[in-house]
Design an enzyme around this catalytic site. Structure first.
Site, PDB file in Angstrom:
ATOM      1  N   CYS A 258       3.406   1.450 -12.551  1.00  0.00           N
ATOM      2  CA  CYS A 258       3.379   0.326 -11.607  1.00  0.00           C
ATOM      3  C   CYS A 258       1.936  -0.036 -11.238  1.00  0.00           C
ATOM      4  O   CYS A 258       1.692  -0.984 -10.508  1.00  0.00           O
ATOM      5  CB  CYS A 258       4.194   0.636 -10.373  1.00  0.00           C
ATOM      6  SG  CYS A 258       3.779   2.215  -9.649  1.00  0.00           S
ATOM      7  N   GLY A 429       0.521   2.319   1.944  1.00  0.00           N
ATOM      8  CA  GLY A 429      -0.002   2.202   3.296  1.00  0.00           C
ATOM      9  C   GLY A 429       0.595   1.081   4.120  1.00  0.00           C
ATOM     10  O   GLY A 429       1.685   0.577   3.833  1.00  0.00           O
ATOM     11  N   GLY A 432       1.577  -2.206   2.545  1.00  0.00           N
ATOM     12  CA  GLY A 432       2.817  -2.139   1.762  1.00  0.00           C
ATOM     13  C   GLY A 432       3.964  -1.534   2.543  1.00  0.00           C
ATOM     14  O   GLY A 432       4.918  -1.043   1.952  1.00  0.00           O
TER      15      GLY A 432
END
Lengths: 521, 423
Positions: A258, A429, A432
């Site tokens: 990702c 964090g 997100g």
């Protein structure tokens, strides 16, 4: 012997049954973690090394099985990832001690590590074995028990891999049930695990819905959402190197990490040289028509076409109806806009890279911010530049907690090829909506009890170097009286009591102390 | 004690059982169980107790285990007790499930009782039919229940009062762990069966000596008697193996399971019979009848019990519990060595011995006052039966040890006096 139970009355999908299933697995894990916490560092590292060795030995086999079961990714690349999350991961943290107390004479503080207890770990379909290896190694290093919940699309290879690591752990002395895996992970069952008060922390790597469910569970969670990395190639970059690194990264395991580059953003003065460099490295630059075909193939009304995840460039081109040379490693799709109106500016877990030319540096940065606003906030960004001010300005602006500089981003953001901590769970964090912004490591699975002394100089700090750490190790096996070789019936003949010379109060005090130590583990 | 409880106990004396009600008050245990959940009992006045009595393993999986409650509820949508005359879906399904995990290879048949005593009677009748002999050998101080035949195998304490003791010499008792006496009893080639609890519970869990049970089985084979394993208290994973007898390497001819197989939710007891011993089932299937024996709702619950106890996680839990509790008990024992004399253990079957003819009674009392319910052994009150559940949590196991240490300390002072012992 196991009985065949004829289910005349099937309650297997009832909430009571699902909760019961979660409860017993998690309570086993709780027991395991309780016993594990009695282990000293040497015994702990014996377990860690055994698990890492087994993960290493299985790297190739499970790379193959994972590709076969999921239908995507590149065996050779998965093997590398599986290996990286075995012994090199352990070596990276080898000098970090999560077992012994830390003594700070200056601060007059002693810190005692307190493992989380039971880690409930969700692993994704994209990086199934590497994430599983990585989470298990982290848990073992920190004397936690772990329950793996694999993505259903790859559960067979994950169950087998997890069981092999579990066997290695117990053979190396770990408590039974330190590593468990769900053979039948269904959404309702996984929810029961996440909600259970017996789960200490959820380590969630995967899709947004699952990560949000982890946070909504009421339990502590470290969740990692999707990425959508912008990569900015500045005019100050070395284009040949930048192109080589981007193609390498985008084609690595067909972009299922990702952390892969999603949208390349550059400036007009770099555009033509960069295109040439990318082309010579195996990047196929799509025409407008080809870009349109790609867009239609990759994005449906419901979102990204999961069929395309982890497929190689030729397969995708073929499906989309584009003719590309066999040497094409990645497909590069020029886009004029970034944002909701351009699907290709979204996350693409396949070797398709969107390519956008901004007017200048300032706009390039604002377009990069837009990429992360669309998806992948807090996750990953990359920059190729020799000018450090540009790199700094870019990093300061984008909402990402890691910005990889002059390196392949897939690997670099995960700590391979940069000096970031190697990870398969990238903390996104607060940007997100996650609790941690770092690359997740063993330090996130331990809290520390701090013995804090009076700071007044007149109050002396204790000498803790000589204090016993009280590692009792594994529980001794209880006897099974009457079973050959397992008896320890210590009843005194006739019920008589052995007389002891020690004062009873004294004896009681000594033993009470030992008992307390045992109880505290 | 609350006024409510006082009044309740009065009614209990008046309408239920005056002596039993009073005996408990005299022993310092004024327990009236109200709510119950998991391994907790709540007295009607609110005191919480960790249950390590479990009625001999009836509550092996805890009180009102949620999956058992669920299966009983869902089962009741379709089944009731059933009609014992006819082939029945649930009875046959449970019999199949039991056969699949039986301790002997050809143990195919299951006959049902509504409780352990009836099941023991069935086992004895089965053995008598199979051997065409009458004599039944059991262990001194044995306990197999209170029904017509079962009560005769046990201590006369429970038969004489009802003028129901054996007067025909058909029920013979021998000391436990005494092979010579066992052979003596069997030598006449006239015994139908030896019936034996794998670890005699009510006698305080004296442990079989190494080789004792296999030797008894060999003697049975030699003299033509059947071996009936009473696994009511030792079965269902309490030893860490589904049937305790398996751990001792014996394949019984008949096995009786009760208590725990009901999950504490619906009464049922089962007799598993080797094919060659179940002749009456072929000759006259109506010979033993029981309206409530093998009630289909009970079968539905029992199947779930069997499924749960055989989960690999349960085995691991038993191991954790037995090791952890033993380590803690060993330490308590050495701290109170002049009183806490011994530990008998196999899995989560434990007997704690105290150095006083009735030493387990004050321990029971102080445990009760400190939030733990464990019962003394009726037939050896030096020994406390200590029977933690299969699924006891780590937190409760730790709390249990903490409470045991407090209670043993108090009981020790009560029995031995508070003064410090001379060195």
């Amino acid at each position: 012997m196991s009985g065949r139970i004829n289910n005349l009355v099937d309650i297997s999908q009832s909430p009571a049954a699902l909760r019961g299933r979660a409860d017993i697995v998690l309570e086993n894990a709780k027991w395991a973690s309780h016993v594990f916490q009695r282990f000293d560092r040497e015994a702990t590292m014996r377990v860690v090394d055994a698990v890492a060795r087994t993960a290493h030995d299985g790297a190739a086999r499970y790379a193959e099985l994972a590709v076969e079961e999921s239908g995507f990714g590149v065996v050779a690349h998965k093997r590398i990832k599986n290996e990286m999350t075995a012994m090199p991961l352990v070596d990276y943290y080898r000098d970090d001690d999560y077992v012994n107390p830390r003594i700070s004479e200056n601060l007059k503080i002693v810190e005692i590590p307190r493992p989380a207890g039971v880690v409930f770990a969700l692993t994704p379909s994209t990086n199934p074995i590497s994430t599983l290896n990585y989470k298990i190694v982290l848990a073992m290093m920190t004397r936690n028990a772990i329950v793996i919940s694999p993505h259903p699309a790859v559960r067979h290879c994950c169950v087998e891999a997890a069981n092999s690591l579990a066997a290695a752990a117990t053979a190396a002395g770990a408590p039974a049930s330190s590593i468990q895996v769900l053979a039948e992970p269904s959404i309702p069952l996984v929810n029961e695990f996440m909600r259970s008060p017996k789960t200490s922390v959820i380590l969630a790597t995967g899709g947004s819905a699952m990560v949000r469910a982890a946070y909504a569970s009421s339990n502590p969670a470290i969740g990692v959402g999707p990425g959508n990395a912008p990569v900015f190639v500045d005019s100050s970059a070395d284009f040949e190197k930048a192109a080589a690194r981007i193609v390498e990264s985008k084609s690595f395991d067909n972009s299922v990490l990702c952390t892969n580059e999603s949208v390349l953003i550059t400036v007009p003065e770099a555009d033509s040289r960069l295109r040439r460099a990318l082309g010579s490295r195996g990047g196929h630059l799509c025409s407008d028509e080809e870009t349109g075909l790609l867009r239609r193939f990759l994005f449906h009304a419901s979102g990204f076409n999961v069929e395309a995840i982890g497929r190689d460039a030729s397969w995708i081109a073929n499906q989309a109806g584009i003719r590309v040379p066999r040497s094409a490693k990645i497909l590069i799709a020029p886009i004029a806009r970034i944002g909701v109106e351009e699907d290709l500016s979204r996350e693409k877990l396949c070797p398709v890279l969107a390519y956008h030319v901004a007017k200048n540096r300032t706009q390039a940065i604002s377009q990069s911010r837009a990429v992360l606003r669309l998806a992948g906030a807090g996750h990953t960004a990359a920059v190729h530049a020799s000018d450090e001010q540009t790199a700094f300005d870019f990093a300061r602006a984008v909402e990402s907690y890691r910005v990889v500089v002059n390196a392949p981003c897939s690997q670099g953001a995960a700590g391979f090829g940069t000096n970031l901590a190697p990870t398969f769970t990238v903390g996104t964090g607060y940007f997100g909506r996650s609790s941690v912004g770092d690359n997740i490591g063993p330090q996130h699975l331990v809290h520390w009890t701090k013995l804090a002394y009076n700071s007044d100089r007149s109050e002396k700090f204790g000498d803790f170097r000589g204090v016993a750490a009280r590692f009792d190790g594994p529980l001794p096996q209880a006897p099974e009286d009457g079973v050959p070789g397992r008896t320890r019936n210590d009843s005194p003949p006739g019920g008589g009591i052995a007389q002891s010379g020690i004062d009873r109060e004294e004896l009681r005090r000594i033993i009470a102390e030992e008992l307390r130590a045992v109880l505290k583990g | 004690m609350s006024q409510d409880k006082l009044e309740f106990l009065e009614r209990s004396r008046e309408f239920w059982n005056p002596k039993k009600t009073q005996d408990w008050q005299d022993m310092g245990v004024d327990l009236v169980i109200d709510r119950r959940e998991g391994y907790y009992l709540f007295d009607m006045d609110g005191l919480r107790l960790i249950d390590v009595h479990l009625n001999g393993g009836t509550y092996n999986l805890g009180h009102r285990h949620p999956e058992l409650v669920e299966v009983l509820k869902v089962g009741a949508e379709r089944f009731d007790m059933g009609n014992h005359h006819f082939p029945a879906l649930a009875r046959t399904a449970l019999a199949e499930a039991l056969a699949a995990c039986a301790p002997s290879p050809d143990m195919k048949f299951t006959a049902y009782g509504s409780g352990g005593g009836e099941a023991i009677d069935i086992a004895i009748k089965t053995a008598r039919h199979a051997t065409q002999r009458r004599k039944i050998v059991s262990i001194f101080n044995a306990y197999h229940g209170h029904t017509g035949l079962a009560v005769k195998t046990g201590d006369e304490r429970f038969s004489k009062i009802f003028l129901s003791e054996d007067r025909e010499g058909e029920f013979v008792q021998v000391p436990f762990n005494d092979l010579a006496a066992m052979e003596e009893a069997l030598r006449g080639n006239d015994a139908a069966a030896v019936i034996i609890e794998t670890i005699p519970a009510t006698y305080g869990f004296p442990m079989p000596e190494e080789g004792y049970l296999p030797a008894v089985k060999s003697l049975c084979d030699k003299y033509g008697a059947l071996f009936i394993a009473d696994e009511v208290q030792t079965g269902l994973m309490r030893t860490g193996e589904l049937w305790g007898i398996t751990k001792y390497g014996v394949e019984p001819d008949i096995l009786v399971t009760g208590k725990g197989i009901s999950g504490g939710m619906y009464p049922i007891a089962c007799v598993q019979i080797r094919e060659r011993c179940g002749g009456w089932l072929r000759q006259d299937g109506f010979a033993h009848m029981s309206t409530m024996g093998g009630a289909e709702l009970g079968c539905v619950v029992a199947m779930k019990v069997l499924e749960i106890v055989q989960r690999p996680e349960v085995r691991a839990m038993v191991r954790f519990n037995s090791d952890f509790l033993r380590a803690g008990l060993d330490l308590i024992k050495s701290a109170y060595a002049d009183f806490f004399a011994g530990i008998r253990q196999h899995g989560v079957i434990m007997g704690l011995e105290f150095d006083h003819p009735e030493g387990a009674k004050p321990v029971m009392k102080h445990l009760y006052a400190n939030g733990v319910w464990a019962i003394f052994s009726t037939l050896d009150p030096r020994v406390l039966q200590f029977k933690p559940g299969l699924l006891l949590t780590q937190a409760d196991a730790e709390d249990l040890l903490r409470r045991v240490e407090i209670a043993v300390d108090l009981a020790r002072d009560e029995v031995k006096g508070k003064r410090r012992r001379a060195a």
